[in-house]
Design an enzyme around this catalytic site. Structure first.
Site, short mmCIF file in Angstrom:
data_model
loop_
_atom_site.label_atom_id
_atom_site.label_comp_id
_atom_site.label_asym_id
_atom_site.label_seq_id
_atom_site.Cartn_x
_atom_site.Cartn_y
_atom_site.Cartn_z
N CYS A 82 0.79 -1.22 0.00
CA CYS A 82 0.00 0.00 0.00
C CYS A 82 0.82 1.27 0.00
CB CYS A 82 -0.94 0.04 1.21
SG CYS A 82 -0.09 0.37 2.77
N GLY A 83 2.08 1.20 0.36
CA GLY A 83 2.87 2.42 0.41
C GLY A 83 2.52 3.26 1.60
#
Length: 271
Positions: free
Chosen positions: A113-114
């Site tokens: 997801c970062g």
């Protein structure tokens, strides 16, 4: 010790036949990022080019803008069960001390997801230092169409694992300057941006960033924070990525495959 690739035994099925063999997997391990000795975050990444990753991550957080602001990077003590350094903790020393984060974030960053929980597009707007909308770069479509093959040819770890994203930095003439791979798209981009910062190249005016997956809001933001005027992806962009690119004046290209692409914003740069 952290490794970019790991060998594992697998059972290969083909029709009714099965056979055991060795397989090569992309490594994924946690990296704790510290600034001035204080923990900042933990991200899941593919080991390798860790200093580039940390430097690029700090650019994406608005804590770094140019190379001289980064005083030092070093691995900290972190040992496995055999007492060996895991190389999974990196401490960054910034000139002037540790600035405050401009947005809230969760402590753990996954490779999928970062940077989660971004506040608003308005918060990103206030942090972008380089005016990418004023960049006069022009890129010929014929040059653009050749970039995915050049990026793919430079993906050495992908050849053995088949499980890594890539980001490549190109000149407007199509010269590949830097390529980085990681299990996380955002990590691959951070590694490219961090390389550029450590080489004294920021801002990256007149350059193009190509990513092997989709173009998300976060990757668009990272490109803008590094001063990159053109972001291209082999897959689709998200709606928020297009909104941000349009607002900042960044050229956003998706579905770059063969001799075709969708130009969502900034089509005037495709000469």
């Amino acid at each position: 010790m952290a490794r970019a690739t790991v060998r594992r035994r697998v059972v290969r099925l083909r029709g009714d036949e099965r056979a055991e063999r060795a397989d090569v997997l992309a490594g994924e391990e946690p990296l704790e990022i510290r600034v001035g000795g204080e923990p900042l975050t933990v991200t899941m990444r593919t080991p390798g080019h860790d200093f580039d990753l940390v430097a690029g991550f700090l650019v994406g957080e608005g804590m770094l803008h140019t190379g001289p602001e980064l005083a030092a990077l070093r691995y900290c003590a972190g040992t496995d069960e055999d007492g060996l350094n895991t190389y999974n903790v990196v401490d960054a020393t910034l000139r002037g001390g540790r600035p405050a984060l401009t947005t809230h974030r969760n402590l753990l960053t996954t490779s999928a997801c970062g940077l989660c929980g971004r506040d608003t597009v308005d918060a990103v707007r206030t942090r972008v230092r380089w005016p990418v909308g004023e960049d006069a770069v022009r890129i010929r479509p014929s040059v653009l169409y050749g970039l995915p093959d050049r990026l793919r040819a430079a993906q050495k770890a992908f050849d053995s694992t088949g499980g890594l994203h890539a980001a490549g930095l190109f000149t407007a003439e199509g010269e590949l300057l830097c390529v980085r791979e990681d299990v996380g798209r955002h990590n691959a981009v951070d590694k490219v941006v961090g390389w550029a910062l450590r080489e004294g190249r920021l801002p990256l005016a007149g350059h193009l960033l190509l990513v092997s997956g989709r173009a998300s809001f976060e990757l668009t933001q990272k490109a803008a924070l590094a001063g990159i005027p053109v972001l291209a992806a082999v897959s689709a962009p998200s709606s928020l990525a297009v909104d941000l690119a349009e607002e900042l004046g960044l050229t956003l290209i998706g579905f770059l495959r063969g001799e075709g692409a969708n130009v969502y914003t900034g089509a005037e740069r495709l000469a």
